[in-house]
Design a protein around this motif. Sequence first.
Motif, PDB file in Angstrom:
ATOM      1  N   LYS A  38      21.440  43.126 -12.049  1.00 49.88           N
ATOM      2  CA  LYS A  38      21.978  44.134 -12.976  1.00 49.88           C
ATOM      3  C   LYS A  38      21.108  44.252 -14.227  1.00 49.88           C
ATOM      4  O   LYS A  38      21.013  45.322 -14.822  1.00 49.88           O
ATOM      5  CB  LYS A  38      23.408  43.690 -13.350  1.00 49.88           C
ATOM      6  N   TYR A  39      20.503  43.153 -14.614  1.00 49.60           N
ATOM      7  CA  TYR A  39      19.727  43.130 -15.857  1.00 49.60           C
ATOM      8  C   TYR A  39      18.283  42.748 -15.562  1.00 49.60           C
ATOM      9  O   TYR A  39      18.029  41.820 -14.793  1.00 49.60           O
ATOM     10  CB  TYR A  39      20.335  42.127 -16.839  1.00 49.60           C
ATOM     11  N   GLY A  40      17.349  43.457 -16.190  1.00 48.57           N
ATOM     12  CA  GLY A  40      15.926  43.223 -15.941  1.00 48.57           C
ATOM     13  C   GLY A  40      15.366  42.088 -16.788  1.00 48.57           C
ATOM     14  O   GLY A  40      16.017  41.606 -17.730  1.00 48.57           O
ATOM     15  N   GLY A 229      33.116  32.922 -13.606  1.00 41.22           N
ATOM     16  CA  GLY A 229      33.396  33.525 -12.303  1.00 41.22           C
ATOM     17  C   GLY A 229      32.431  34.657 -11.990  1.00 41.22           C
ATOM     18  O   GLY A 229      32.713  35.506 -11.142  1.00 41.22           O
ATOM     19  N   SER A 230      31.288  34.660 -12.665  1.00 40.03           N
ATOM     20  CA  SER A 230      30.196  35.586 -12.384  1.00 40.03           C
ATOM     21  C   SER A 230      30.667  37.022 -12.122  1.00 40.03           C
ATOM     22  O   SER A 230      30.422  37.586 -11.059  1.00 40.03           O
ATOM     23  CB  SER A 230      29.405  35.065 -11.168  1.00 40.03           C
ATOM     24  N   PRO A 231      31.348  37.634 -13.110  1.00 40.30           N
ATOM     25  CA  PRO A 231      31.909  38.970 -12.860  1.00 40.30           C
ATOM     26  C   PRO A 231      30.865  40.041 -12.563  1.00 40.30           C
ATOM     27  O   PRO A 231      31.211  41.086 -11.999  1.00 40.30           O
ATOM     28  CB  PRO A 231      32.649  39.290 -14.171  1.00 40.30           C
ATOM     29  N   VAL A 282      23.673  39.225 -21.886  1.00 45.41           N
ATOM     30  CA  VAL A 282      22.599  39.837 -22.683  1.00 45.41           C
ATOM     31  C   VAL A 282      23.199  40.524 -23.913  1.00 45.41           C
ATOM     32  O   VAL A 282      22.480  41.157 -24.682  1.00 45.41           O
ATOM     33  CB  VAL A 282      21.791  40.866 -21.855  1.00 45.41           C
ATOM     34  N   LYS A 283      24.516  40.420 -24.069  1.00 46.25           N
ATOM     35  CA  LYS A 283      25.184  41.155 -25.143  1.00 46.25           C
ATOM     36  C   LYS A 283      25.439  40.210 -26.320  1.00 46.25           C
ATOM     37  O   LYS A 283      26.177  39.220 -26.182  1.00 46.25           O
ATOM     38  CB  LYS A 283      26.504  41.731 -24.632  1.00 46.25           C
ATOM     39  N   PRO A 284      24.835  40.510 -27.493  1.00 47.63           N
ATOM     40  CA  PRO A 284      24.933  39.575 -28.622  1.00 47.63           C
ATOM     41  C   PRO A 284      26.362  39.161 -28.941  1.00 47.63           C
ATOM     42  O   PRO A 284      26.644  37.988 -29.165  1.00 47.63           O
ATOM     43  CB  PRO A 284      24.281  40.342 -29.771  1.00 47.63           C
TER      44      PRO A 284
HETATM   45  N1  NAP Z   1      21.929  26.577  -9.591  1.00 49.89           N
HETATM   46  C1  NAP Z   1      22.311  27.689  -8.989  1.00 49.89           C
HETATM   47  O1  NAP Z   1      22.232  27.804  -7.744  1.00 49.89           O
HETATM   48  C2  NAP Z   1      22.865  28.817  -9.798  1.00 49.89           C
HETATM   49  C3  NAP Z   1      23.612  29.831  -9.156  1.00 49.89           C
HETATM   50  C4  NAP Z   1      24.127  30.867  -9.927  1.00 49.89           C
HETATM   51  C5  NAP Z   1      23.922  30.899 -11.311  1.00 49.89           C
HETATM   52  N2  NAP Z   1      23.177  29.915 -11.903  1.00 49.89           N
HETATM   53  C6  NAP Z   1      22.946  29.919 -13.385  1.00 49.89           C
HETATM   54  O2  NAP Z   1      24.209  30.050 -14.030  1.00 49.89           O
HETATM   55  C7  NAP Z   1      24.169  31.141 -14.942  1.00 49.89           C
HETATM   56  C8  NAP Z   1      25.561  31.750 -15.132  1.00 49.89           C
HETATM   57  O3  NAP Z   1      26.097  32.255 -13.919  1.00 49.89           O
HETATM   58  P1  NAP Z   1      26.315  33.819 -13.701  1.00 49.89           P
HETATM   59  O4  NAP Z   1      25.340  34.557 -14.544  1.00 49.89           O
HETATM   60  O5  NAP Z   1      26.302  34.090 -12.250  1.00 49.89           O
HETATM   61  O6  NAP Z   1      27.830  34.059 -14.133  1.00 49.89           O
HETATM   62  P2  NAP Z   1      28.739  33.904 -15.423  1.00 49.89           P
HETATM   63  O7  NAP Z   1      28.010  33.270 -16.535  1.00 49.89           O
HETATM   64  O8  NAP Z   1      29.994  33.300 -14.929  1.00 49.89           O
HETATM   65  O9  NAP Z   1      29.064  35.444 -15.775  1.00 49.89           O
HETATM   66  C9  NAP Z   1      28.164  36.214 -16.522  1.00 49.89           C
HETATM   67  C10 NAP Z   1      28.817  37.566 -16.873  1.00 49.89           C
HETATM   68  O10 NAP Z   1      30.037  37.365 -17.560  1.00 49.89           O
HETATM   69  C11 NAP Z   1      30.225  38.388 -18.533  1.00 49.89           C
HETATM   70  N3  NAP Z   1      30.430  37.751 -19.845  1.00 49.89           N
HETATM   71  C12 NAP Z   1      29.633  36.812 -20.450  1.00 49.89           C
HETATM   72  N4  NAP Z   1      30.146  36.449 -21.639  1.00 49.89           N
HETATM   73  C13 NAP Z   1      31.281  37.188 -21.804  1.00 49.89           C
HETATM   74  C14 NAP Z   1      32.245  37.279 -22.833  1.00 49.89           C
HETATM   75  N5  NAP Z   1      32.183  36.531 -23.931  1.00 49.89           N
HETATM   76  N6  NAP Z   1      33.254  38.186 -22.665  1.00 49.89           N
HETATM   77  C15 NAP Z   1      33.343  38.941 -21.559  1.00 49.89           C
HETATM   78  N7  NAP Z   1      32.478  38.884 -20.536  1.00 49.89           N
HETATM   79  C16 NAP Z   1      31.455  38.016 -20.665  1.00 49.89           C
HETATM   80  C17 NAP Z   1      29.001  39.248 -18.521  1.00 49.89           C
HETATM   81  O11 NAP Z   1      29.313  40.421 -17.762  1.00 49.89           O
HETATM   82  P3  NAP Z   1      28.729  41.858 -18.199  1.00 49.89           P
HETATM   83  O12 NAP Z   1      27.267  41.725 -18.060  1.00 49.89           O
HETATM   84  O13 NAP Z   1      29.345  42.793 -17.219  1.00 49.89           O
HETATM   85  O14 NAP Z   1      29.186  42.084 -19.617  1.00 49.89           O
HETATM   86  C18 NAP Z   1      27.969  38.399 -17.808  1.00 49.89           C
HETATM   87  O15 NAP Z   1      27.033  39.159 -17.084  1.00 49.89           O
HETATM   88  C19 NAP Z   1      23.125  32.085 -14.337  1.00 49.89           C
HETATM   89  O16 NAP Z   1      22.658  33.046 -15.239  1.00 49.89           O
HETATM   90  C20 NAP Z   1      22.080  31.078 -13.877  1.00 49.89           C
HETATM   91  O17 NAP Z   1      21.274  30.666 -14.979  1.00 49.89           O
HETATM   92  C21 NAP Z   1      22.676  28.868 -11.174  1.00 49.89           C
END
Ligand code: NAP
Length: 343
Positions: A38-40, A229-231, A282-284
């Motif tokens: 979703k994000y570059g 929950g990785s929305p 990516v949102k401050p």
């Molecule tokens: N080791 C592995 O195999 C593995 C696997 C998966 C992930 N990861 C790591 O874990 C990180 C986090 O997992 P993830 O990115 O999948 O999921 P996540 O952190 O559970 O969800 C990220 C999404 O949640 C929303 N969000 C974030 N902060 C928020 C807030 N304060 N209020 C409302 N919504 C909020 C955003 O959605 P919107 O963009 O729609 O606003 C954002 O894109 C990854 O970036 C990666 O570094 C590692």
Amino acid sequence: MEEKKMTDFVDPKLVPKRKLYTGAEIPVLGIGTFGSDKYGAREISDAVYGAVKSGYRLIDCASVYQNEKEIGETLKKLFDDNVVTREELFITGKVWNDMHGDGEVIASCRQSLEDLGLDYLDLYLVHWPFPNYHAPGCDGDSRNTDSRPFFTEEFMAVWRQCESLLKEGLVRHIGMSNMTIPKLEKVLPLCEIQPAAIEMELHPGFQQPELFKYVQEKNIVPIGYCPLGSPSRPERDRTAEDVSDMELPEIVEAAKAHNVHPAIICLKWAVQNGQIPIPFSVKPKQYVENLRCVTEDPLTDEEMDKIRKADKNCRLVKGQVFLWPGATSWEDLWDLDGEIKGW
Ligand SMILES: NC(=O)c1ccc[n+]([C@@H]2O[C@H](COP(=O)([O-])OP(=O)(O)OC[C@H]3O[C@@H](n4cnc5c(N)ncnc54)[C@H](OP(=O)(O)O)[C@@H]3O)[C@@H](O)[C@H]2O)c1
């Protein structure tokens, strides 16, 4: 104006730390860098700049996220602008599944260091415990006919390379990701250098209590991915049964009580539960409030207990693209009945 500036900053000294078994400290919350299609890369690296400027000190990177060069440019700018020093940051990298061969882990780590413009990584993880490669962004139904089940000897050959990276000083700690208890039972006794941290999927709807406890008892720090929950995860990683953590009644109820977004409750729960969540944003406004929440207004014991009981055992990152020919279901990857599935 000055007041607004203050609200965009969380003093890193106020962010609690955990100790790794080496005695080194890691902040209890970091920023993820996987853009979920979703994000570059530029957007993410800009967010890393903003996040570090806001007080983040832990950054979760991986070569497969295809943005380490851009993050490297950001890091250089952060150092040039005197926002932080290298020593103040804790940077994680990961070797992807297509670089498990002889010498390839070392080559991949060197490439990540070059791309990130660093001399060392604080933590280097084996991203998945098998060499199964799929093209980034491929469809959830796609299978690579070269995929293999987990073999202890193959994993240990990868781990030996991680150990040599540590001995060479290119990384300060090594760790694993996407492991299970049966796999850890096989490999931990063979490790010359024990993993300092293990990254695993952890959120209120998927708490993995047995693995979590096992890892903690081994003095390994659990880093929780997908803490919200990785929305925004890609469509290919969604199924109709998946829970939405931020809509769980226990999370919504606590969010109302604390007058915060449900995301904040997920993160407070994670940190108070002993994990290191690495939420992506990516949102401050989001990433600042995500960090700030670990410095104030903790959940009560009662709220923690309610969330513990809200576990739905719902794995979101099922890993089905890594299945080998002959495997029947994504469950074969996770040793659910205590047995490691193989050929
Ligand atoms: N080791 C592995 O195999 C593995 C696997 C998966 C992930 N990861 C790591 O874990 C990180 C986090 O997992 P993830 O990115 O999948 O999921 P996540 O952190 O559970 O969800 C990220 C999404 O949640 C929303 N969000 C974030 N902060 C928020 C807030 N304060 N209020 C409302 N919504 C909020 C955003 O959605 P919107 O963009 O729609 O606003 C954002 O894109 C990854 O970036 C990666 O570094 C590692």
